[in-house]
Scaffold this active site. Sequence first.
Site, PDB file in Angstrom:
ATOM      1  N   SER A  40       0.813  -1.319  -0.037  1.00  0.00           N
ATOM      2  CA  SER A  40      -0.006  -0.033   0.000  1.00  0.00           C
ATOM      3  C   SER A  40       0.667   1.274   0.073  1.00  0.00           C
ATOM      4  O   SER A  40       2.132   1.221   0.540  1.00  0.00           O
ATOM      5  CB  SER A  40      -0.967  -0.038   1.267  1.00  0.00           C
ATOM      6  OG  SER A  40      -1.470   1.113   1.460  1.00  0.00           O
TER       7      SER A  40
ATOM      8  N   GLN B  22       0.484  -0.504  -4.538  1.00  0.00           N
ATOM      9  CA  GLN B  22      -1.052   0.143  -4.945  1.00  0.00           C
ATOM     10  C   GLN B  22      -0.659   1.616  -4.815  1.00  0.00           C
ATOM     11  O   GLN B  22      -0.111   2.283  -3.814  1.00  0.00           O
ATOM     12  CB  GLN B  22      -1.737  -0.448  -3.886  1.00  0.00           C
ATOM     13  CG  GLN B  22      -2.921   0.284  -3.591  1.00  0.00           C
ATOM     14  CD  GLN B  22      -3.161   1.538  -2.706  1.00  0.00           C
ATOM     15  OE1 GLN B  22      -2.285   1.368  -1.492  1.00  0.00           O
ATOM     16  NE2 GLN B  22      -3.919   2.697  -2.988  1.00  0.00           N
TER      17      GLN B  22
ATOM     18  N   TYR C 131      -2.422   5.568  -4.441  1.00  0.00           N
ATOM     19  CA  TYR C 131      -3.463   6.491  -4.205  1.00  0.00           C
ATOM     20  C   TYR C 131      -2.998   7.663  -4.720  1.00  0.00           C
ATOM     21  O   TYR C 131      -1.794   8.165  -4.754  1.00  0.00           O
ATOM     22  CB  TYR C 131      -3.411   6.915  -2.640  1.00  0.00           C
ATOM     23  CG  TYR C 131      -4.546   5.807  -1.837  1.00  0.00           C
ATOM     24  CD1 TYR C 131      -5.722   5.442  -2.296  1.00  0.00           C
ATOM     25  CD2 TYR C 131      -4.033   5.440  -0.509  1.00  0.00           C
ATOM     26  CE1 TYR C 131      -6.302   4.332  -1.514  1.00  0.00           C
ATOM     27  CE2 TYR C 131      -4.535   4.468   0.233  1.00  0.00           C
ATOM     28  CZ  TYR C 131      -5.933   4.006  -0.210  1.00  0.00           C
ATOM     29  OH  TYR C 131      -6.441   3.133   0.447  1.00  0.00           O
TER      30      TYR C 131
ATOM     31  N   THR D 285      -5.926   2.417  -6.784  1.00  0.00           N
ATOM     32  CA  THR D 285      -7.041   2.599  -6.131  1.00  0.00           C
ATOM     33  C   THR D 285      -7.846   3.634  -6.233  1.00  0.00           C
ATOM     34  O   THR D 285      -7.503   4.977  -6.127  1.00  0.00           O
ATOM     35  CB  THR D 285      -6.828   2.298  -4.681  1.00  0.00           C
ATOM     36  OG1 THR D 285      -6.012   1.005  -4.548  1.00  0.00           O
ATOM     37  CG2 THR D 285      -8.049   2.125  -3.559  1.00  0.00           C
TER      38      THR D 285
ATOM     39  N   ARG E  48     -15.303   5.559   9.998  1.00  0.00           N
ATOM     40  CA  ARG E  48     -15.111   4.278  10.755  1.00  0.00           C
ATOM     41  C   ARG E  48     -15.130   4.992  12.311  1.00  0.00           C
ATOM     42  O   ARG E  48     -14.237   5.635  12.709  1.00  0.00           O
ATOM     43  CB  ARG E  48     -14.040   3.356  10.749  1.00  0.00           C
ATOM     44  CG  ARG E  48     -14.024   2.871   9.112  1.00  0.00           C
ATOM     45  CD  ARG E  48     -12.938   1.665   9.083  1.00  0.00           C
ATOM     46  NE  ARG E  48     -11.634   2.386   9.039  1.00  0.00           N
ATOM     47  CZ  ARG E  48     -10.988   3.011   8.199  1.00  0.00           C
ATOM     48  NH1 ARG E  48     -11.309   3.083   6.984  1.00  0.00           N
ATOM     49  NH2 ARG E  48      -9.686   3.564   8.262  1.00  0.00           N
TER      50      ARG E  48
ATOM     51  N   LYS F 293      -8.708  -0.490  -8.863  1.00  0.00           N
ATOM     52  CA  LYS F 293      -9.048  -1.265  -7.973  1.00  0.00           C
ATOM     53  C   LYS F 293     -10.315  -0.204  -7.467  1.00  0.00           C
ATOM     54  O   LYS F 293     -10.156   0.819  -7.077  1.00  0.00           O
ATOM     55  CB  LYS F 293      -8.057  -1.386  -6.903  1.00  0.00           C
ATOM     56  CG  LYS F 293      -8.800  -1.821  -5.564  1.00  0.00           C
ATOM     57  CD  LYS F 293      -7.685  -2.338  -4.576  1.00  0.00           C
ATOM     58  CE  LYS F 293      -8.029  -2.824  -3.201  1.00  0.00           C
ATOM     59  NZ  LYS F 293      -8.361  -2.048  -2.409  1.00  0.00           N
TER      60      LYS F 293
ATOM     61  N   HIS G 144     -13.583  -2.070  -1.020  1.00  0.00           N
ATOM     62  CA  HIS G 144     -12.824  -1.748  -0.018  1.00  0.00           C
ATOM     63  C   HIS G 144     -12.975  -2.230   1.241  1.00  0.00           C
ATOM     64  O   HIS G 144     -12.785  -1.848   2.285  1.00  0.00           O
ATOM     65  CB  HIS G 144     -12.820  -0.068   0.179  1.00  0.00           C
ATOM     66  CG  HIS G 144     -11.248   0.409   0.440  1.00  0.00           C
ATOM     67  ND1 HIS G 144     -10.580   1.243  -0.485  1.00  0.00           N
ATOM     68  CD2 HIS G 144     -10.449   0.456   1.560  1.00  0.00           C
ATOM     69  CE1 HIS G 144      -9.324   1.603  -0.217  1.00  0.00           C
ATOM     70  NE2 HIS G 144      -9.307   1.179   1.440  1.00  0.00           N
TER      71      HIS G 144
ATOM     72  N   ARG H 247     -15.181  -0.381   3.744  1.00  0.00           N
ATOM     73  CA  ARG H 247     -14.688   0.444   4.726  1.00  0.00           C
ATOM     74  C   ARG H 247     -15.157   2.013   4.006  1.00  0.00           C
ATOM     75  O   ARG H 247     -14.745   3.006   4.779  1.00  0.00           O
ATOM     76  CB  ARG H 247     -13.183   0.521   4.652  1.00  0.00           C
ATOM     77  CG  ARG H 247     -12.711  -0.832   5.283  1.00  0.00           C
ATOM     78  CD  ARG H 247     -11.179  -1.343   5.043  1.00  0.00           C
ATOM     79  NE  ARG H 247     -10.214  -0.273   5.943  1.00  0.00           N
ATOM     80  CZ  ARG H 247     -10.148  -0.641   7.170  1.00  0.00           C
ATOM     81  NH1 ARG H 247     -10.549  -1.539   7.908  1.00  0.00           N
ATOM     82  NH2 ARG H 247      -9.317   0.288   7.805  1.00  0.00           N
TER      83      ARG H 247
HETATM   84  C1  LIG Z   1      -7.059  -2.257   7.796  1.00  0.00           C
HETATM   85  C2  LIG Z   1      -7.325  -2.050   6.137  1.00  0.00           C
HETATM   86  C3  LIG Z   1      -6.520  -1.177   5.644  1.00  0.00           C
HETATM   87  C4  LIG Z   1      -6.720  -1.142   4.189  1.00  0.00           C
HETATM   88  N1  LIG Z   1      -5.764  -0.167   3.508  1.00  0.00           N
HETATM   89  C5  LIG Z   1      -5.919  -0.188   2.172  1.00  0.00           C
HETATM   90  C6  LIG Z   1      -5.060   0.878   1.481  1.00  0.00           C
HETATM   91  O1  LIG Z   1      -4.159   1.244   1.952  1.00  0.00           O
HETATM   92  N2  LIG Z   1      -5.128   0.749  -0.111  1.00  0.00           N
HETATM   93  C7  LIG Z   1      -5.958  -0.057  -0.639  1.00  0.00           C
HETATM   94  O2  LIG Z   1      -6.115   0.182  -2.071  1.00  0.00           O
HETATM   95  N3  LIG Z   1      -6.924  -0.562   0.051  1.00  0.00           N
HETATM   96  C8  LIG Z   1      -6.776  -0.794   1.426  1.00  0.00           C
HETATM   97  N4  LIG Z   1      -7.572  -1.654   1.897  1.00  0.00           N
HETATM   98  C9  LIG Z   1      -8.615  -2.578   1.365  1.00  0.00           C
HETATM   99  C10 LIG Z   1      -8.144  -3.743   0.830  1.00  0.00           C
HETATM  100  O3  LIG Z   1      -7.291  -3.296  -0.122  1.00  0.00           O
HETATM  101  C11 LIG Z   1      -9.125  -4.699   0.317  1.00  0.00           C
HETATM  102  O4  LIG Z   1     -10.023  -4.126  -0.671  1.00  0.00           O
HETATM  103  C12 LIG Z   1     -10.091  -5.412   1.461  1.00  0.00           C
HETATM  104  O5  LIG Z   1      -9.442  -5.487   2.376  1.00  0.00           O
HETATM  105  C13 LIG Z   1     -10.676  -6.698   0.975  1.00  0.00           C
HETATM  106  O6  LIG Z   1     -11.547  -6.990   1.846  1.00  0.00           O
HETATM  107  P1  LIG Z   1     -11.373  -7.911   3.127  1.00  0.00           P
HETATM  108  O7  LIG Z   1     -10.679  -7.393   4.059  1.00  0.00           O
HETATM  109  O8  LIG Z   1     -12.983  -8.405   3.509  1.00  0.00           O
HETATM  110  O9  LIG Z   1     -10.564  -9.337   2.227  1.00  0.00           O
HETATM  111  C14 LIG Z   1      -7.522  -1.936   3.445  1.00  0.00           C
HETATM  112  C15 LIG Z   1      -8.255  -2.490   4.201  1.00  0.00           C
HETATM  113  C16 LIG Z   1      -8.073  -2.851   5.450  1.00  0.00           C
HETATM  114  C17 LIG Z   1      -9.026  -4.046   6.190  1.00  0.00           C
END
Ligand SMILES: Cc1cc2nc3c(=O)[nH]c(=O)nc-3n(C[C@H](O)[C@H](O)[C@H](O)COP(=O)(O)O)c2cc1C
Length: 387
Positions: free
Chosen positions: A107, A128, A130, A156, A165, A252, A276, A279
């Site tokens: 990330s 990845q 941003y 992303t 959150r 993404k 995501h 989230r």
């Molecule tokens: C704690 C956390 C931090 C995340 N940070 C990023 C991030 O920095 N960049 C990003 O593209 N997605 C981020 N995501 C999303 C994940 O890449 C992914 O889309 C997501 O975790 C998939 O769902 P799952 O946790 O149910 O497998 C984050 C997810 C979580 C749980």
Amino acid sequence: MAVITNIADLKRQHKRRTPKMFYDYCESGSWTEQTFRENTSDFDQIRFRQRIAVDMTGRSTETKMIGQDVAMPVALAPVGLTGMQCADGEIKAAKAAEKFGVPFTLSTMSVCSIEEVAKHTTKPFWFQLYVMRDQEFLEGIIQRAKDANCSALVLTLDLQILGQRHKDLKNGLSVPLRPTAGNMLDLATKWRWGMGMLGTKNKSFGNIVGHARGVSNMGSLMTWTAEQFDPRLDWEKIAKIKEMWGGKLILKGIMEPEDALKAVEVGADAIVVSNHGGRQLDGALSSIKMLPAIIDAVGDQIEVHLDSGIRSGQDVLKAIAMGAKGTYIGRAFIHGLGANGEAGVTKALEVIHKEMDLTMALCGRRHIETMDRETVLVPKNFAGDWA
Ligand SMILES: Cc1cc2nc3c(=O)[nH]c(=O)nc-3n(C[C@H](O)[C@H](O)[C@H](O)COP(=O)(O)O)c2cc1C
């Protein structure tokens, strides 16, 4: 130590061993968490068809994602602050992924920098991005990913503005952990985590501090980040980033057929159907429910991947049977990491692989690529009758 047989076991250990602030950061969704919950529960609506008296020897989960060989179609998703779940978390997860033969995605908001991860791994990983307003920083980080030999850029697109959150606000999420009385009490039971953190220099946002102009400490970093996610991002800018990168590009955060078609137009190599992990837009449908419409729209014009809600090898197979060519796990590997570092991530991958292998056999299929729509039963109105 308890015998670990599934991702839920790793999750329990993760909770025991990691400061509450960081466990909650992982295990939460935005607002009511409806989308977060449905991402997992919607997988339960899909069932497998049991087949018998079919030769099930010589099974294989090997396939390709964006033309790269993978031991199974499961990449580690980009997860910000992975290095706060466990010291040097990104390095540990990347090593586990490399040994297992699946892609690791670093990330932008990681603790260990691109260069640190590259130093400790031998194969290319994915990066990845941003999209930030600071053009100099943007060009610089793309160049750094190229210099580190990253073999794909995962752009992303669903976080140009940050979802809320509740837990993070209530916990006062901070990096590194703030020494309040509550945190100190919590830490007293998380000694393993604390020892690890004492032994590493990686304690902040490694890709940003020292690389973005005017960002040298946590205070300036927080201000910079809040201002930097570029809310004006559009398809023109995406096309420009594709040009700047020049390599494999994965978009993404696609949840609508129309956006998937735009991704085809812009010439991306793959899209990730993703909300995501629940989230960002609470109230969105789960990604598994949106998958069929997106696959119908794009056909074979682009490789379609999926994440959000995968907690088992069975979930991976359901996504593949519904037409995805690859999947990503976020929380499933973070639970492993928080539970037991690199070995925990390896365990998470082993658990998922075993579940895939056994399920394939019981479905009468020997190769992952033959897990098609015939292998699952899906409710007639799976995506719902929305207008
Ligand atoms: C704690 C956390 C931090 C995340 N940070 C990023 C991030 O920095 N960049 C990003 O593209 N997605 C981020 N995501 C999303 C994940 O890449 C992914 O889309 C997501 O975790 C998939 O769902 P799952 O946790 O149910 O497998 C984050 C997810 C979580 C749980």
